[in-house]
Design a protein around this motif. Structure first.
Motif, PDB file in Angstrom:
ATOM      1  N   THR A  43       0.844  -1.202   0.000  1.00  0.00           N
ATOM      2  CA  THR A  43       0.000   0.000   0.000  1.00  0.00           C
ATOM      3  C   THR A  43       0.874   1.244   0.000  1.00  0.00           C
ATOM      4  O   THR A  43       2.081   1.179   0.220  1.00  0.00           O
ATOM      5  CB  THR A  43      -0.902   0.053   1.247  1.00  0.00           C
ATOM      6  OG1 THR A  43      -0.070   0.066   2.406  1.00  0.00           O
ATOM      7  CG2 THR A  43      -1.838  -1.128   1.294  1.00  0.00           C
ATOM      8  N   TYR A  44       0.232   2.388  -0.214  1.00  0.00           N
ATOM      9  CA  TYR A  44       0.951   3.655  -0.181  1.00  0.00           C
ATOM     10  C   TYR A  44       0.093   4.649   0.585  1.00  0.00           C
ATOM     11  O   TYR A  44      -0.848   5.232   0.041  1.00  0.00           O
ATOM     12  CB  TYR A  44       1.238   4.170  -1.589  1.00  0.00           C
ATOM     13  CG  TYR A  44       2.180   5.340  -1.611  1.00  0.00           C
ATOM     14  CD1 TYR A  44       3.547   5.150  -1.509  1.00  0.00           C
ATOM     15  CD2 TYR A  44       1.704   6.634  -1.721  1.00  0.00           C
ATOM     16  CE1 TYR A  44       4.414   6.214  -1.527  1.00  0.00           C
ATOM     17  CE2 TYR A  44       2.567   7.720  -1.733  1.00  0.00           C
ATOM     18  CZ  TYR A  44       3.922   7.498  -1.652  1.00  0.00           C
ATOM     19  OH  TYR A  44       4.788   8.562  -1.657  1.00  0.00           O
ATOM     20  N   ALA A  45       0.396   4.803   1.861  1.00  0.00           N
ATOM     21  CA  ALA A  45      -0.390   5.702   2.709  1.00  0.00           C
ATOM     22  C   ALA A  45       0.492   6.771   3.341  1.00  0.00           C
ATOM     23  O   ALA A  45       0.144   7.321   4.376  1.00  0.00           O
ATOM     24  CB  ALA A  45      -1.107   4.905   3.781  1.00  0.00           C
ATOM     25  N   ILE A  46       1.609   7.074   2.713  1.00  0.00           N
ATOM     26  CA  ILE A  46       2.509   8.075   3.293  1.00  0.00           C
ATOM     27  C   ILE A  46       1.849   9.449   3.295  1.00  0.00           C
ATOM     28  O   ILE A  46       2.115  10.267   4.166  1.00  0.00           O
ATOM     29  CB  ILE A  46       3.861   8.105   2.549  1.00  0.00           C
ATOM     30  CG1 ILE A  46       4.566   6.765   2.709  1.00  0.00           C
ATOM     31  CG2 ILE A  46       4.754   9.213   3.076  1.00  0.00           C
ATOM     32  CD1 ILE A  46       5.904   6.679   2.040  1.00  0.00           C
ATOM     33  N   GLY A  47       0.969   9.696   2.350  1.00  0.00           N
ATOM     34  CA  GLY A  47       0.250  10.973   2.318  1.00  0.00           C
ATOM     35  C   GLY A  47      -0.593  11.178   3.569  1.00  0.00           C
ATOM     36  O   GLY A  47      -0.752  12.310   4.033  1.00  0.00           O
ATOM     37  N   ASP A  48      -1.124  10.079   4.115  1.00  0.00           N
ATOM     38  CA  ASP A  48      -1.901  10.171   5.353  1.00  0.00           C
ATOM     39  C   ASP A  48      -1.016  10.497   6.551  1.00  0.00           C
ATOM     40  O   ASP A  48      -1.517  10.862   7.611  1.00  0.00           O
ATOM     41  CB  ASP A  48      -2.631   8.856   5.624  1.00  0.00           C
ATOM     42  CG  ASP A  48      -3.710   8.571   4.591  1.00  0.00           C
ATOM     43  OD1 ASP A  48      -4.171   9.530   3.938  1.00  0.00           O
ATOM     44  OD2 ASP A  48      -4.079   7.396   4.428  1.00  0.00           O
ATOM     45  N   LEU A  49       0.286  10.349   6.390  1.00  0.00           N
ATOM     46  CA  LEU A  49       1.246  10.703   7.434  1.00  0.00           C
ATOM     47  C   LEU A  49       1.831  12.086   7.178  1.00  0.00           C
ATOM     48  O   LEU A  49       1.882  12.924   8.078  1.00  0.00           O
ATOM     49  CB  LEU A  49       2.373   9.668   7.488  1.00  0.00           C
ATOM     50  CG  LEU A  49       3.638  10.069   8.231  1.00  0.00           C
ATOM     51  CD1 LEU A  49       3.382  10.104   9.731  1.00  0.00           C
ATOM     52  CD2 LEU A  49       4.769   9.118   7.912  1.00  0.00           C
TER      53      LEU A  49
END
Length: 186
Positions: free
Chosen positions: A89-95
């Protein structure tokens, strides 16, 4: 006049319910790996990096590949967030976006990242057992096995009493003397 009484009563009930809901006990271990890792990462950022989501994303990927050891809880967190090349997954934007806005790690982990991947808050550190302070007879065999395996000792026993006997035999080699034992020697 009676309608005002009902409105006041209704508002009082709403206020009471909202106060009770806001005072829920906070679980100390909830998202502990995420919160600790995000706080350590945020402390390592420069003032210029803290304001840019793109720079935070790049810095977090670098942090996960260089400073986080493989096969640790922190490494698993990096995998869940998407900071590793092998991440699904790619959820770095949520961080990165909330971190650039100055939102605390508790809210980022508990509200933002846990919505993306609930496994993030399931990561917990293993609690350390103080052999000197605990009654070994009250521990589970699983915990006794863990103590011995952490020390690198063989744990090929069947009975709980055998585990306790072995721990007592070798604990002086692995445990520092307690403060009470030092006082008695004086």
């Amino acid at each position: 006049m009676q309608s005002y009484t009902y409105i006041i009563y209704f508002l009082a009930v709403l206020f009471t319910i909202s106060t009770v809901q806001s005072k829920k006990a906070v679980d100390e271990q909830y998202c502990e790996v995420c919160i600790k890792t995000i706080n350590q990462f945020a402390d390592s950022l420069t003032a210029d990096e803290k304001t840019s989501p793109e720079k935070i994303e790049k810095a977090f990927k670098k942090y996960c590949t260089s400073k986080v050891k493989v096969d640790t809880k922190e490494h698993r967190l990096c995998y869940y967030i998407g900071a590793l090349e092998t991440s699904a997954t790619y959820a770095i934007g949520d961080l990165s976006k909330p971190l650039s806005w100055g939102i605390p790690a508790e809210k980022i982990c508990g509200e933002r990242l846990s919505k993306t991947n609930p496994q993030i808050c399931d990561l917990k550190y293993e609690k350390q057992i103080d052999v000197n302070a605990v009654d070994l007879a009250k521990l589970k065999v699983k915990d006794l096995k863990k103590i011995l395996s952490d020390w690198g000792e063989a744990a090929d026993f069947i009975e709980k009493s055998e585990f306790i006997k072995r721990i007592n035999e070798v604990k002086d080699k692995y445990m520092k003397p307690s403060a009470d034992a030092n006082k008695k020697d004086l």
